[in-house]
Scaffold this motif. Sequence first.
Motif, short mmCIF file in Angstrom:
data_model
loop_
_atom_site.label_atom_id
_atom_site.label_comp_id
_atom_site.label_asym_id
_atom_site.label_seq_id
_atom_site.Cartn_x
_atom_site.Cartn_y
_atom_site.Cartn_z
N GLU A 146 5.51 -5.41 -12.26
CA GLU A 146 5.03 -6.00 -13.51
C GLU A 146 5.23 -7.50 -13.49
O GLU A 146 6.28 -8.00 -13.07
CB GLU A 146 5.79 -5.43 -14.70
CG GLU A 146 5.52 -3.98 -14.94
CD GLU A 146 6.26 -3.45 -16.16
OE1 GLU A 146 5.89 -2.36 -16.61
OE2 GLU A 146 7.20 -4.11 -16.65
N ILE A 188 1.88 -7.36 -17.29
CA ILE A 188 0.78 -6.93 -16.42
C ILE A 188 1.33 -5.95 -15.39
O ILE A 188 2.24 -6.30 -14.64
CB ILE A 188 0.15 -8.12 -15.69
CG1 ILE A 188 -0.30 -9.21 -16.67
CG2 ILE A 188 -1.02 -7.65 -14.82
CD1 ILE A 188 -0.55 -10.54 -16.00
N SER A 194 -2.57 -3.88 -18.82
CA SER A 194 -1.62 -4.76 -19.52
C SER A 194 -0.83 -3.93 -20.53
O SER A 194 -1.22 -2.81 -20.88
CB SER A 194 -2.36 -5.89 -20.24
OG SER A 194 -2.97 -5.40 -21.42
N LEU A 220 -4.58 -12.54 -11.21
CA LEU A 220 -3.23 -12.50 -11.76
C LEU A 220 -2.67 -13.91 -11.96
O LEU A 220 -2.10 -14.22 -13.02
CB LEU A 220 -2.30 -11.69 -10.85
CG LEU A 220 -2.64 -10.21 -10.72
CD1 LEU A 220 -1.84 -9.59 -9.59
CD2 LEU A 220 -2.43 -9.48 -12.03
N MET A 275 -4.50 -15.58 -14.84
CA MET A 275 -4.11 -15.02 -16.15
C MET A 275 -2.90 -15.74 -16.71
O MET A 275 -2.79 -15.97 -17.91
CB MET A 275 -3.76 -13.53 -16.03
CG MET A 275 -4.91 -12.59 -16.13
SD MET A 275 -4.34 -10.86 -16.17
CE MET A 275 -3.83 -10.72 -17.87
#
Length: 175
Positions: A48, A53, A106, A147, A150
Amino acid sequence: MSWLANLADAVGWHGRHSEIEWDAIEGALGIGLPGSYKEYVEVFGRGEFCDFIDVYAPDFSDHPQGIVEKALRLADQAAGNPWIAAFFEPYGVYPGQGGLLQWGASEVGDSFFWRTCVDNPSEWEIIVKEEGEDSWLTYEMSVPEFLYRMMKDPEMGPMYIGDRLDALSFSPVHY
């Protein structure tokens, strides 16, 4: 620097480098996976980011968050439930032609998929279904880039979470 190296640096990850039996994983799925995802898994494994995420990794322990188990379960559910099948329209679920193959989620219910519509997995788009939204978001990038962006790039629009984080982190998750 690569997106994978940028991601590892951003979260301070200096973890493992695992050898994965990709032939067995891809054989179980019936499809090849993007090379950038395979590199990601070998460096990070399942885990995570920022407690927000969750990225699925290969697993044969029948854990519901293993990418193989998740794909098989979603295909069975969509085949047996018209409401679930409708959720995935207009794409459908893998192994259907061009169907979605889930690789993460998520903590607020967003789901992350690849659209398996081209023969070269390196060209698969990332498709996102935001929780509570009817539309789909499309990103033409690799998992490590997605990722990283984000967490670090406000240009990611609704997928940007950097403004809600105190610090960037990665926590491995073991089955």
